[in-house]
Design a protein around this motif. Structure first.
Motif, mmCIF file in Angstrom:
data_model
loop_
_atom_site.group_PDB
_atom_site.id
_atom_site.type_symbol
_atom_site.label_atom_id
_atom_site.label_comp_id
_atom_site.label_asym_id
_atom_site.label_seq_id
_atom_site.Cartn_x
_atom_site.Cartn_y
_atom_site.Cartn_z
ATOM 1 N N ASP A 166 0.630 52.037 17.446
ATOM 2 C CA ASP A 166 -0.389 52.326 17.578
ATOM 3 C C ASP A 166 0.002 53.724 18.549
ATOM 4 N N PRO A 171 -2.752 54.669 13.704
ATOM 5 C CA PRO A 171 -1.725 54.162 13.033
ATOM 6 C C PRO A 171 -0.486 55.068 12.907
ATOM 7 N N ASP A 298 3.766 48.520 21.747
ATOM 8 C CA ASP A 298 3.373 47.731 20.737
ATOM 9 C C ASP A 298 3.843 46.427 20.200
ATOM 10 N N VAL A 341 -3.207 48.045 12.484
ATOM 11 C CA VAL A 341 -3.664 48.508 13.832
ATOM 12 C C VAL A 341 -5.149 48.180 14.026
#
Length: 578
Positions: A166, A171, A298, A341
């Motif tokens: 992200d 995304p 992430d 995402v």
């Protein structure tokens, strides 16, 4: 005197054997890079091998060179005792780690929150902003990004493991460049790796990002510049789960390296303990406890680890015996998983099926790749591979293959959304498949066309929230126009209607989706609800990935005369005043 000399010689040989074995162990450690951690079975095997090697060496250093003489030496007794203790520890540690003795502990490694699909997964009003590109397609698009840069292509290759991230709320897939081979590393080691490739999985675009400061440490480097070796010597006891290339909010590259520890017994229930964030440009790193990892990171939990923990929860919650006999309420994840995402985080998602009957899903699970938060949704229906087969069946004459689908909410209905690719991994079409009733399949060469077809199928089959589906269209921009021209253009066996207005704007729609278009004539006054094509898979999936292997750029929907136009896709139309 001779006896004393012989004893001193034997001691000297033993010391020499110890030094030789120690040197060999260091060389093996430098090459293999095992963790020096009691919770890693490989570490015990590694150490045990060299202890055994030393025991054998002391045998040949003994006075009479036979096992009887060796057994009475102090060194042999110590080494034998160490080996025996090691074997006992490994056996007991392994037994106390087994699921049969720790079913409740394994099942409680995660906390699962049961959620309602429609409450947690926001309804999708448009499918033009959903990341569908898988890693294979990302590789194709990524190669184009550096294909024209001869100085890069001749020296570097793109890492094949594109990581889903992200990036400031969007995304993205990212992969660093790597040295093509040993000689490329040797020639470029002082300059380092100049940049990375950033792929937009929504727009099907990729760009090469050149760094101000090059990357020095990477998996393809050699000797002390190798990423794994650099980290192993700084964290010799760490059990690294992976090395994931990510970007912070400013686009600076880092490797995210989760570390594991056993939570059950000596070896069992491995879970994330913390994370090493490593700067490959400077070589600096910092360890974070799993609860204190920065927000921009992430991926801490790998998909395999996350789904394995859910499988423990799903099969062992009612005890080990039930997981083998009866298997009441036992459930496991399906064979593959994807990334989504959502809420400024990357989530791992996959279907959940009963262990007794795995032909269909009983729900699906989403696991936050940063925090480990787990959400389970009951949604009985087709499992992912059945949905993929259904989508492929719609285009079996073309031989396209479906990618692993995303799960989205259309009109309150759980829906699989996927791309259909040719043999070159180029995206050719899109597909929407209803989870509950996977005979409802819509395909199209644009995302908008696919959604329009799917909505019509849902209405025909009395599925979903009809008002929500209608609202999708009513919320779209609309315009009143006077029609100046109508053309029917057929490409790839599909007929499209192109409508022009007095301001030279162009609107198009697949004729098969709305045959009432045939009633529109030049001079008619109509209202058009439309959607811009500029974000519809970059006009269409083909166009975004054409030019590879010498394909024509005019390979999808738009006739050459309209290539420069800002064409809008018709969602619905009506005569003015209706």
């Amino acid at each position: 005197m001779l006896k004393n000399y012989t004893e001193k010689t034997s001691v000297a040989k033993t010391i020499i054997a110890l030094i030789v074995v120690a040197i060999l162990e260091f060389i093996a450690f430098y090459i293999l890079l095992p963790p020096l951690n009691i919770h890693d079975i490989g570490s015990w095997i590694f150490q045990g091998f060299f202890v055994l090697l030393f025991l054998i060496a002391t045998f040949f250093c003994s006075k009479e060179n036979n096992i009887e003489q060796l057994s009475v030496t102090i060194v042999s007794k110590i080494v034998t005792a160490v080996i025996a203790i090691g074997v006992v520890v490994v056996v007991i540690g392994g037994l106390t780690s087994l699921e049969i003795f720790n079913a409740s502990r394994y099942s409680s490694l995660i906390k699962v929150k049961e959620c309602k699909f429609e409450d947690e997964i926001a309804q999708t009003d448009t499918v033009n902003d959903i990341a569908l590109m898988d890693t294979k397609s990302a590789r194709v698009v990524g190669e184009r990004a550096i294909g024209s840069l001869s100085d890069l292509v001749s020296q570097y290759v793109i890492n094949q493991d594109y990581n889903q991230i992200d990036y400031n709320g969007q995304p993205k897939k990212v992969a660093t460049l790597e040295y093509a081979d040993f000689f490329k590393w040797f020639n470029n080691r002082k300059n380092g790796i100049p940049g990375y490739v950033l792929v937009d999985p929504v727009e099907f675009e990729a760009e090469y990002i050149k760094l101000d400061k090059p990357i020095k440490y990477t998996s393809s480097a050699r000797f002390n510049d190798k990423l794994q070796r650099k980290l192993r010597f700084e964290y010799p006891t760490a059990i690294f789960e992976g090395y994931y290339f990510e970007l912070d909010n400013d686009g600076n590259p880092y490797y995210i390296c989760p570390t594991l520890t056993a939570k059950i017994g000596l070896f069992g229930g491995k879970d994330v303990k913390g994370v090493v964030i490593f700067d490959p440009c400077t070589g600096k790193s910092k360890y974070y406890d799993v609860k204190n990892v920065p927000q921009w990171v992430d991926r801490i939990y790998d998909g395999d680890l996350a789904t394995r923990k859910f499988d423990w929860y799903g099969t062992l919650s009612d005890g080990f015996i039930n997981s083998i006999i009866g298997q009441k309420d036992c459930k496991i994840t399906t064979e593959d998983y994807g990334y989504k995402v959502m809420d400024d985080d990357v989530w791992i998602y996959t279907g959940v099926t009963s262990v007794i009957d795995d032909s269909s899903n009983i729900g699906f699970v989403m696991i936050n790749a940063r925090t480990g938060e787990t959400r389970y949704f009951k949604a009985a229906g087709a499992e992912e591979f059945s949905a993929m087969d259904a989508a492929e069946g719609q285009v079996q004459n073309l031989g396209y293959k479906a990618s692993f689908p995303a799960i989205i909410n259309i009109g309150g209905e759980p829906t699989y959304f996927m791309v259909l690719k040719d043999k070159s991994n180029l995206v050719k079409q899109y597909a929407l498949v209803n989870v509950k009733k996977y005979s409802i399949v819509a395909t199209g060469t644009t995302q908008r066309d696919t959604l329009s077809s799917y909505n019509k199928l849902m209405k025909e089959n009395n599925l979903g929230n009809k008002q929500a589906i209608d609202d999708m269209n009513n919320d779209l921009p609309n315009i009143n126009i006077r029609v100046t021209d109508v053309e029917y253009i057929t490409t790839d066996g599909e007929t499209y209607v192109y409508i022009s207005d007095e301001n030279n704007n162009v609107y198009k729609e697949l004729f098969a989706e709305d045959e009432s278009l045939i009633f529109i004539k030049p001079g008619a006054q109509i209202t058009i609800y439309y959607e811009e094509d500029k974000k519809d898979g970059k006009k269409n999936a083909d166009e975004s990935q054409s030019t590879t292997d010498g394909e024509s750029q005019e390979n999808g929907l738009d006739n050459a005369k309209y290539d420069s136009q800002n064409i809008k896709t018709i969602v619905k139309w009506k005569a003015q005043g209706e």
